[in-house]
Motif scaffolding. Structure first.
Motif, PDB file in Angstrom:
ATOM      1  N   ALA A 264       7.804 -34.090  -5.016  1.00 43.06           N
ATOM      2  CA  ALA A 264       7.227 -34.941  -6.165  1.00 43.06           C
ATOM      3  C   ALA A 264       7.315 -33.938  -7.356  1.00 43.06           C
ATOM      4  N   ILE A 265       7.944 -34.805  -8.196  1.00 40.59           N
ATOM      5  CA  ILE A 265       8.009 -34.180  -9.815  1.00 40.59           C
ATOM      6  C   ILE A 265       6.974 -34.767 -10.574  1.00 40.59           C
ATOM      7  N   CYS A 266       5.998 -33.742 -10.828  1.00 39.70           N
ATOM      8  CA  CYS A 266       4.682 -33.895 -11.573  1.00 39.70           C
ATOM      9  C   CYS A 266       4.790 -33.497 -12.894  1.00 39.70           C
ATOM     10  N   MET A 267       3.752 -34.282 -13.769  1.00 40.83           N
ATOM     11  CA  MET A 267       4.139 -34.148 -15.220  1.00 40.83           C
ATOM     12  C   MET A 267       3.058 -32.837 -15.647  1.00 40.83           C
ATOM     13  N   TYR A 268       2.133 -32.546 -15.017  1.00 41.73           N
ATOM     14  CA  TYR A 268       1.309 -31.482 -15.370  1.00 41.73           C
ATOM     15  C   TYR A 268       0.801 -30.584 -14.328  1.00 41.73           C
ATOM     16  N   HIS A 269       0.190 -29.580 -14.613  1.00 41.47           N
ATOM     17  CA  HIS A 269      -0.216 -28.416 -13.786  1.00 41.47           C
ATOM     18  C   HIS A 269      -1.076 -28.870 -12.456  1.00 41.47           C
ATOM     19  N   ASP A 270      -2.108 -29.455 -12.805  1.00 43.72           N
ATOM     20  CA  ASP A 270      -3.151 -29.798 -11.630  1.00 43.72           C
ATOM     21  C   ASP A 270      -2.597 -31.172 -10.887  1.00 43.72           C
ATOM     22  N   GLN A 271      -1.936 -31.925 -11.560  1.00 41.53           N
ATOM     23  CA  GLN A 271      -1.342 -33.076 -10.936  1.00 41.53           C
ATOM     24  C   GLN A 271      -0.324 -32.679  -9.680  1.00 41.53           C
ATOM     25  N   ALA A 272      -0.010 -31.510  -9.933  1.00 43.92           N
ATOM     26  CA  ALA A 272       1.006 -31.074  -8.827  1.00 43.92           C
ATOM     27  C   ALA A 272       0.173 -30.221  -7.872  1.00 43.92           C
ATOM     28  N   LEU A 273      -0.462 -29.335  -8.395  1.00 39.36           N
ATOM     29  CA  LEU A 273      -1.087 -28.251  -7.641  1.00 39.36           C
ATOM     30  C   LEU A 273      -2.412 -28.570  -6.738  1.00 39.36           C
ATOM     31  N   ILE A 274      -3.293 -29.627  -7.189  1.00 41.78           N
ATOM     32  CA  ILE A 274      -4.261 -30.057  -6.482  1.00 41.78           C
ATOM     33  C   ILE A 274      -4.225 -30.795  -5.256  1.00 41.78           C
ATOM     34  N   PRO A 275      -2.932 -31.711  -4.992  1.00 41.74           N
ATOM     35  CA  PRO A 275      -2.760 -32.084  -3.884  1.00 41.74           C
ATOM     36  C   PRO A 275      -2.143 -31.194  -2.716  1.00 41.74           C
ATOM     37  N   ILE A 276      -1.356 -29.892  -3.283  1.00 39.00           N
ATOM     38  CA  ILE A 276      -0.730 -28.988  -2.177  1.00 39.00           C
ATOM     39  C   ILE A 276      -1.809 -28.204  -1.833  1.00 39.00           C
ATOM     40  N   LYS A 277      -2.598 -27.847  -2.879  1.00 38.53           N
ATOM     41  CA  LYS A 277      -3.649 -26.894  -2.488  1.00 38.53           C
ATOM     42  C   LYS A 277      -4.550 -27.479  -1.522  1.00 38.53           C
ATOM     43  N   VAL A 278      -4.728 -28.808  -1.550  1.00 37.58           N
ATOM     44  CA  VAL A 278      -5.788 -29.672  -0.700  1.00 37.58           C
ATOM     45  C   VAL A 278      -4.946 -29.702   0.741  1.00 37.58           C
ATOM     46  N   LEU A 279      -3.893 -29.952   0.754  1.00 42.41           N
ATOM     47  CA  LEU A 279      -2.992 -30.053   2.047  1.00 42.41           C
ATOM     48  C   LEU A 279      -2.414 -28.630   2.823  1.00 42.41           C
ATOM     49  N   ASP A 280      -1.976 -27.879   2.021  1.00 39.00           N
ATOM     50  CA  ASP A 280      -1.469 -26.616   2.423  1.00 39.00           C
ATOM     51  C   ASP A 280      -2.007 -25.484   1.702  1.00 39.00           C
TER      52      ASP A 280
END
Length: 332
Positions: A264-280
């Protein structure tokens, strides 16, 4: 061809980096990790291992050539100087040791003495206090390799998700002004090339997130999705890359959606890091794409508050070493 050993910079000696590097060595046989050497202070690693309950021989070695020979029976440390182990009590001396470790480990990898670099967690504020003029380790390693900051791309990867933030450590209010079609295309192309080269995905699938709620909803919630992101997706598709979007970010990360893309190419930091830190959270790995070397890092910080207590979990460090080894093997 057998790759050279991996090197690990130990991170801030007051944080969890030294103990987790030792814990990864203790788990290396069961986790199937390749040989590695820790760059730092032998005394710090020895004391951190003991505090963790790891009663292992910690052996000082001269360079990476000696790592594989001792790895099965001892923790190999390229000893770059003495240090004080005071978990939870960061200071400037510890920051200087962390920077020396990072610098030496990067050089060993850049010159081919190591097959990959795994960086331990550092405290950016402490490093800035001693003159470290980079936003983070990603930018430092990129500069050491002669790669422009825009071309050293951060990817967070775990068992369930891979994400690339187009903008990283910037205020949220600055993001719309920083986004350009060219920036999105460049970072997405680097990500696609790295997934093919280092992860064995011949035709990686890219999901491009929108910036605004509902990807702008045809311009009713912002113009960036139409004016900036959609042209980037079109350019990527014209270049033969399997990209789609802009997609509403709130529906991109459930299990069924994740099956349709590789990153997933995300536009800003939390848009990317929140889901991966929830999942992994316990297995997330920070991978720097676009470099001539392989560089990974556990996706967590120094955790000064729990350093030395035994509460820090080694999963992300083990995953970072395993991923570095797999990427290095593909390059070899």
């Amino acid at each position: 061809m057998t790759p050279a050993p991996i090197v690990i910079s130990m991170g801030d000696p007051a944080g969890v980096g030294p103990e987790l590097a030792a814990a990864a060595w203790a788990l290396s046989a069961t986790a199937g990790l390749p040989p590695f050497a820790i760059v730092g202070s032998r005394r710090v690693i020895e004391q951190a291992a003991l505090r963790r309950g790891i009663h292992a021989v910690v052996t000082a070695i001269r360079d990476t050539d000696d790592a594989a020979a001792v790895f099965d029976t001892a923790i190999p440390v390229i000893d770059i100087g003495d240090g004080t182990y005071a978990p939870g009590e960061p200071d400037d001396a510890g920051a200087a040791l962390a920077l020396a470790s990072l610098t030496h480990a990067t050089e060993l990898t850049r010159t081919g003495k190591a097959s990959a670099l795994v960086t331990g967690p550092i405290a950016k504020s402490r490093l800035a206090h001693i003159g470290f003029d980079y936003p983070g380790q990603t930018e430092f390693v990129g500069a050491a390799c002669g790669v422009a900051a825009t071309d050293a791309v951060m990817m967070l990867a775990g068992p369930h998700l891979r994400v690339v933030p187009v903008t990283v450590h910037v205020p949220l209010g600055d993001v719309p002004g920083l986004l350009t079609t060219d920036l999105i295309v460049r970072r997405a192309r680097i990500a696609a090339a790295a997934l093919a080269r280092d992860f064995g995905l011949a035709a990686p699938r890219l999901a491009i997130a929108g910036l605004n709620p509902h990807a702008g909803e045809d311009g009713r919630m912002g113009h960036e999705d139409i004016a900036i992101i959609a042209p980037a997706v079109a350019a990527l598709r014209a270049a033969g890359i399997d990209a789609r979007g802009p997609l509403p970010a709130d529906t991109m990360f459930h299990a069924q959606a994740r099956e349709t893309y590789d990153v997933a190419i995300c536009m800003y930091h939390d848009q990317a890091l929140i889901p991966i830190k929830v999942l992994d959270f316990d297995e997330g790995v920070n991978v720097t794409l676009g470099l001539p070397i392989v560089r990974t890092s556990p996706d967590h910080g120094t955790a000064f508050g729990i350093a030395g207590t035994g509460a820090a979990r080694p999963g992300a460090t083990v995953a970072a070493i395993a991923m570095a080894g797999a990427c290095a093997a593909r390059r070899a």
